[in-house]
Design a protein around this motif. Structure first.
Motif, PDB file in Angstrom:
ATOM      1  N   ARG A 235     -19.423  11.040 -31.771  1.00  0.00           N
ATOM      2  CA  ARG A 235     -20.682  11.826 -31.927  1.00  0.00           C
ATOM      3  C   ARG A 235     -21.722  11.043 -31.071  1.00  0.00           C
ATOM      4  O   ARG A 235     -21.562   9.919 -30.714  1.00  0.00           O
ATOM      5  N   GLU A 236     -22.596  11.916 -30.410  1.00  0.00           N
ATOM      6  CA  GLU A 236     -23.938  11.462 -29.457  1.00  0.00           C
ATOM      7  C   GLU A 236     -25.135  12.261 -29.960  1.00  0.00           C
ATOM      8  O   GLU A 236     -25.267  13.441 -30.275  1.00  0.00           O
ATOM      9  N   ALA A 237     -25.919  11.146 -29.917  1.00  0.00           N
ATOM     10  CA  ALA A 237     -27.364  11.567 -30.360  1.00  0.00           C
ATOM     11  C   ALA A 237     -28.236  10.680 -29.899  1.00  0.00           C
ATOM     12  O   ALA A 237     -28.198   9.323 -30.120  1.00  0.00           O
ATOM     13  N   GLY A 238     -29.515  11.089 -29.194  1.00  0.00           N
ATOM     14  CA  GLY A 238     -30.813  10.109 -28.749  1.00  0.00           C
ATOM     15  C   GLY A 238     -30.273   9.001 -27.992  1.00  0.00           C
ATOM     16  O   GLY A 238     -30.711   7.859 -28.316  1.00  0.00           O
ATOM     17  N   GLY A 239     -29.350   9.207 -27.110  1.00  0.00           N
ATOM     18  CA  GLY A 239     -28.805   8.122 -26.032  1.00  0.00           C
ATOM     19  C   GLY A 239     -27.882   7.317 -26.442  1.00  0.00           C
ATOM     20  O   GLY A 239     -27.513   6.238 -25.902  1.00  0.00           O
ATOM     21  N   LEU A 240     -27.130   7.564 -27.755  1.00  0.00           N
ATOM     22  CA  LEU A 240     -26.270   6.711 -28.382  1.00  0.00           C
ATOM     23  C   LEU A 240     -25.069   7.455 -28.502  1.00  0.00           C
ATOM     24  O   LEU A 240     -25.218   8.853 -28.932  1.00  0.00           O
ATOM     25  N   ARG A 241     -24.122   6.889 -28.347  1.00  0.00           N
ATOM     26  CA  ARG A 241     -22.796   7.536 -28.492  1.00  0.00           C
ATOM     27  C   ARG A 241     -21.644   6.670 -29.169  1.00  0.00           C
ATOM     28  O   ARG A 241     -21.512   5.420 -28.744  1.00  0.00           O
ATOM     29  N   LEU A 242     -21.120   7.225 -30.240  1.00  0.00           N
ATOM     30  CA  LEU A 242     -20.187   6.557 -31.209  1.00  0.00           C
ATOM     31  C   LEU A 242     -18.908   7.298 -30.991  1.00  0.00           C
ATOM     32  O   LEU A 242     -18.731   8.413 -31.112  1.00  0.00           O
ATOM     33  N   SER A 243     -17.912   6.546 -30.910  1.00  0.00           N
ATOM     34  CA  SER A 243     -16.550   7.092 -30.776  1.00  0.00           C
ATOM     35  C   SER A 243     -15.576   5.984 -31.278  1.00  0.00           C
ATOM     36  O   SER A 243     -15.846   4.821 -31.530  1.00  0.00           O
ATOM     37  N   GLY A 244     -14.331   6.562 -31.752  1.00  0.00           N
ATOM     38  CA  GLY A 244     -13.225   5.561 -32.249  1.00  0.00           C
ATOM     39  C   GLY A 244     -12.606   6.020 -33.467  1.00  0.00           C
ATOM     40  O   GLY A 244     -12.464   7.349 -33.762  1.00  0.00           O
ATOM     41  N   TRP A 245     -12.108   5.191 -34.322  1.00  0.00           N
ATOM     42  CA  TRP A 245     -11.376   5.678 -35.380  1.00  0.00           C
ATOM     43  C   TRP A 245     -11.916   4.918 -36.567  1.00  0.00           C
ATOM     44  O   TRP A 245     -12.133   3.830 -36.495  1.00  0.00           O
ATOM     45  N   VAL A 246     -11.715   5.678 -37.694  1.00  0.00           N
ATOM     46  CA  VAL A 246     -12.295   5.437 -38.839  1.00  0.00           C
ATOM     47  C   VAL A 246     -11.320   5.109 -39.891  1.00  0.00           C
ATOM     48  O   VAL A 246     -10.726   6.651 -40.321  1.00  0.00           O
ATOM     49  N   GLY A 247     -10.966   4.395 -40.697  1.00  0.00           N
ATOM     50  CA  GLY A 247      -9.981   4.487 -41.701  1.00  0.00           C
ATOM     51  C   GLY A 247     -10.395   5.266 -42.724  1.00  0.00           C
ATOM     52  O   GLY A 247     -11.456   5.194 -43.257  1.00  0.00           O
ATOM     53  N   LEU A 248      -9.388   5.917 -43.349  1.00  0.00           N
ATOM     54  CA  LEU A 248      -9.951   6.711 -44.872  1.00  0.00           C
ATOM     55  C   LEU A 248     -10.006   5.790 -45.769  1.00  0.00           C
ATOM     56  O   LEU A 248      -9.044   4.765 -45.812  1.00  0.00           O
ATOM     57  N   PRO A 249     -10.764   6.065 -46.588  1.00  0.00           N
ATOM     58  CA  PRO A 249     -10.966   4.995 -47.629  1.00  0.00           C
ATOM     59  C   PRO A 249      -9.802   4.512 -48.633  1.00  0.00           C
ATOM     60  O   PRO A 249      -9.459   3.432 -49.289  1.00  0.00           O
TER      61      PRO A 249
END
Length: 647
Positions: A235-249
């Protein structure tokens, strides 16, 4: 005790380095980290780490980077000497990992250090310098070495026995070294890595740029279960970019040992980041469990300060509130999609259920029992009775199957007094007697293609009034009906609350006075607008006194002082608060729990199918409000193994 007068004097350079080493060199793992960061900054494509006796005897890092020329080697081990910073502007926008210019000097003051480097292609042109717990040996001697650098650190803390005795066992120290190696290997997939301990290869990771290569590295370092139970986020917004892997709860851990967050390639541990992650997982994680993730945040180096701690583990964002909100919203939306979805045919993968991967099988790799070559299988009893749940048109007429699709239950009444499933209580008949008729939920067409099989399939029946058994394309689905319904009710309540124009507020009969610190009063004054939006009226009655005059109506029974103090603490630290939202959601969760179908409640097939369809539409429906799984999948291959079919 009387203080004795002493003259101010300049510290001996060796003592100054050893004091600095107390900040930078905590144990072998911190030495490993500093040496690896230098190797990365040198533009290396391959980094080899060799450890002996957990690092107490030897730590050696070898790279194929740009190397150090003969003329620069005399300064390589000098304190506050670096090639990465030349001005204040460079420091404010630093992008290199190591830049403080004191790591090698500090390490060399508490060990026997040897540095061999070559900045040219000819391997005969290498040079060496050494240091043994004092200043550097000024002599630079020839030492053949390929292009790149090798740093060997032997006998760590040999000249500071008080610190050496604090080292733990070899196994413990190597575990810390391996963790430092793991963090760096996760930061750069384009570098090949090797880790050896006592001449044995522990990790050998090839470089890779594709998504598959990155996932293979994560599986090698964190285990296959991590990748099998993680979602990729970008995801990218406002000059910030986040990527990677998120574990399911449902794939959580008892400790926070698989949480990796990188800012511009630097691994960090930050309270703001931790808070945003914790809030995103707030109502989907089982109590006492910790989420897993490998996340990468990229932003302009000028808006983040990495020079706030000697070990560079902490950072400071120029706009912490924006970063916090971006992280929270990104993860929140990613986890919101945690619901049964259409399965995809992939090698070795199957639609994820609420439990572990050991219970999952691959879709599409095994035909239905009655279609397998060489087998003469009688149709199951429920098919003989005309309740065909496979999805062949000749076995399940479209009109009948579509009739089974339902919108779910009655719309939730604003006062939350009605449950979504109509209770099966006897109703008085017109003759004054009783009958057992059940008011049915309204029918509706499915949201997706009506000819496609739904992810959770069709209900077969109930087990002990607790579980729903259903058949889908992969095999058997088991659903905890109370846990699933609880999540559905809860999410609908939250949606209605969010759709309201504002929170209903209730003035307190007697305002609650709070003895506050000046910092809390200042926060209350500066964040007055944000506090008012939450339905709270908070007046400043003095330099150290606050008055709570009004609370959200749903929280009228809450402890005003505890709520306000936690809210002000979060506003001061993170720039926003989730306390009111969290309390409201706790209340809604309790209401949802009491308003959901209970165990031993008999459901009709229509009601069971309605519940399955609502699960497929509802966000976060893989878990109940307390983080427990709501459903799991058992594939046909697993069932065949149970009954030794085909063996």
């Amino acid at each position: 005790m009387t203080a004795t007068a002493s003259r101010i004097h300049v510290l001996d350079p060796r003592l100054a380095n050893q004091i600095a080493a107390g900040e930078v060199v905590e144990r072998p793992s911190s030495v490993t980290k500093e040496l690896i960061e230098n190797a990365i900054d040198a533009g290396s494509q391959r980094i080899e780490v060799e450890i002996e006796q957990g690092g107490a005897r030897l730590i050696k890092v070898r790279d194929d980077g740009i190397g150090i020329g003969e003329e620069d080697l005399p300064l390589a081990l000098a304190r506050h000497a670096t090639s990465k910073i030349g001005s204040l502007e460079d420091l404010e926008g630093v992008s290199s990992l190591g830049f403080r210019g004191e790591a090698l000097a500090s390490i060399s003051s508490v060990s026997r250090l040897e540095l061999i480097s070559n900045a040219e292609e000819d391997p005969r042109n290498g040079w060496r310098v050494v240091a043994e717990g004092r200043g550097m040996d000024a002599r630079v001697t020839p030492a053949p070495h390929p292009r790149g650098t090798s740093v060997s650190v032997r006998d760590l803390f040999f000249n500071t026995p008080a610190r050496r005795k604090f080292l733990r066992t070899e196994k413990t120290e190597f575990a810390h070294v391996e963790e430092a190696f793991r963090r760096q290997a996760l930061s750069r997939y384009d570098i090949a890595w090797v880790l050896r301990h006592n001449q044995k290869v522990v990790h050998q990771l090839p470089a890779g740029h594709s998504a598959a290569a990155r996932e293979r590295r994560i599986a090698s370092l964190l285990g296959k279960n991590f990748i099998e139970h993680a979602r990729y986020i970008e995801r990218e917004a406002g000059g910030l970019r986040l990527s990677g892997w998120v574990g399911l709860p449902t794939h959580s851990r008892s400790q926070a040992d698989q949480q990796y967050f990188f800012v511009n390639g630097r691994v960090v541990r930050d309270r703001l980041v931790a808070h945003a992650v914790r809030q995103a997982y707030r109502d989907v994680l089982f109590n006492g469990r910790h989420p897993v993730f490998v996340l990468y945040l990229e932003l302009d180096p000028d808006v983040v300060d990495v020079n706030v701690h000697p070990t560079k583990h902490e950072v400071r964002f120029r706009d912490g509130r924006m970063v916090h909100d971006f992280l929270y919203s990104s993860l929140h939306h990613c986890l919101a999609s945690s619901k049964p979805a259409e399965s995809e045919e992939e090698d070795g993968e199957e639609m994820a259920g609420g439990l572990g991967a050991h219970q999952q099988q691959a879709p599409g790799q095994q035909p239905p029992l009655d279609e397998r070559a060489g087998e003469d299988v009688e149709p199951p009893r429920w098919q003989q009775q005309g309740i065909a749940l496979t999805h062949s048109p000749d076995r399940h007429p479209g009109a009948e199957r579509v009739r089974r699709f339902m919108q779910g239950y009655q719309a939730l009444h604003p006062n939350h007094e009605e449950t979504l499933l109509t209770p099966q209580t006897p109703q008085p008949s017109s003759s004054g007697g009783e009958n057992n008729q059940v008011r049915e939920a309204p029918l509706a067409m499915p949201d997706n293609d009506p000819t496609a099989p739904p992810p959770l399939g069709f209900a077969l029946g109930q087990l002990h009034g607790i579980y729903i058994l259903a058949q889908n394309a992969q095999g058997l689905v088991l659903v905890d009906m109370h846990a699933a319904h609880e999540r559905i009710v809860y999410e609908r309540m939250k949606t209605q609350l969010a759709a309201a124009k504002g929170l209903d507020a209730q003035p307190l009969l007697v305002p609650v006075s709070i003895a506050a610190s000046r910092a809390e009063v200042a926060t209350a004054e500066s964040e007055q607008a944000a506090i008012s939006k939450l339905g709270i009226e908070l007046d400043i009655a003095g330099p150290e006194t606050l008055l709570v005059r009004q609370l959200p109506a749903l929280l009228s029974q809450a402890d005003p002082e505890a709520l306000v103090r936690q809210m002000l603490e979060e506003l001061a630290r993170y720039g926003r608060t989730h306390q009111v939202e969290a309390r409201l959601h706790e209340l809604l969760s309790t209401m949802a729990c009491h308003g959901s179908v209970r165990a031993n409640r008999r459901l009709t097939l229509d009601e069971m199918n309605a519940l399955l369809r609502d699960m497929e539409r509802t966000e976060r429906s893989d878990q109940c409000n307390h983080g427990r799984p709501t459903w799991t999948q058992m594939g046909l291959k697993a069932l065949d193994r149970l009954f030794l079919r085909g063996q």
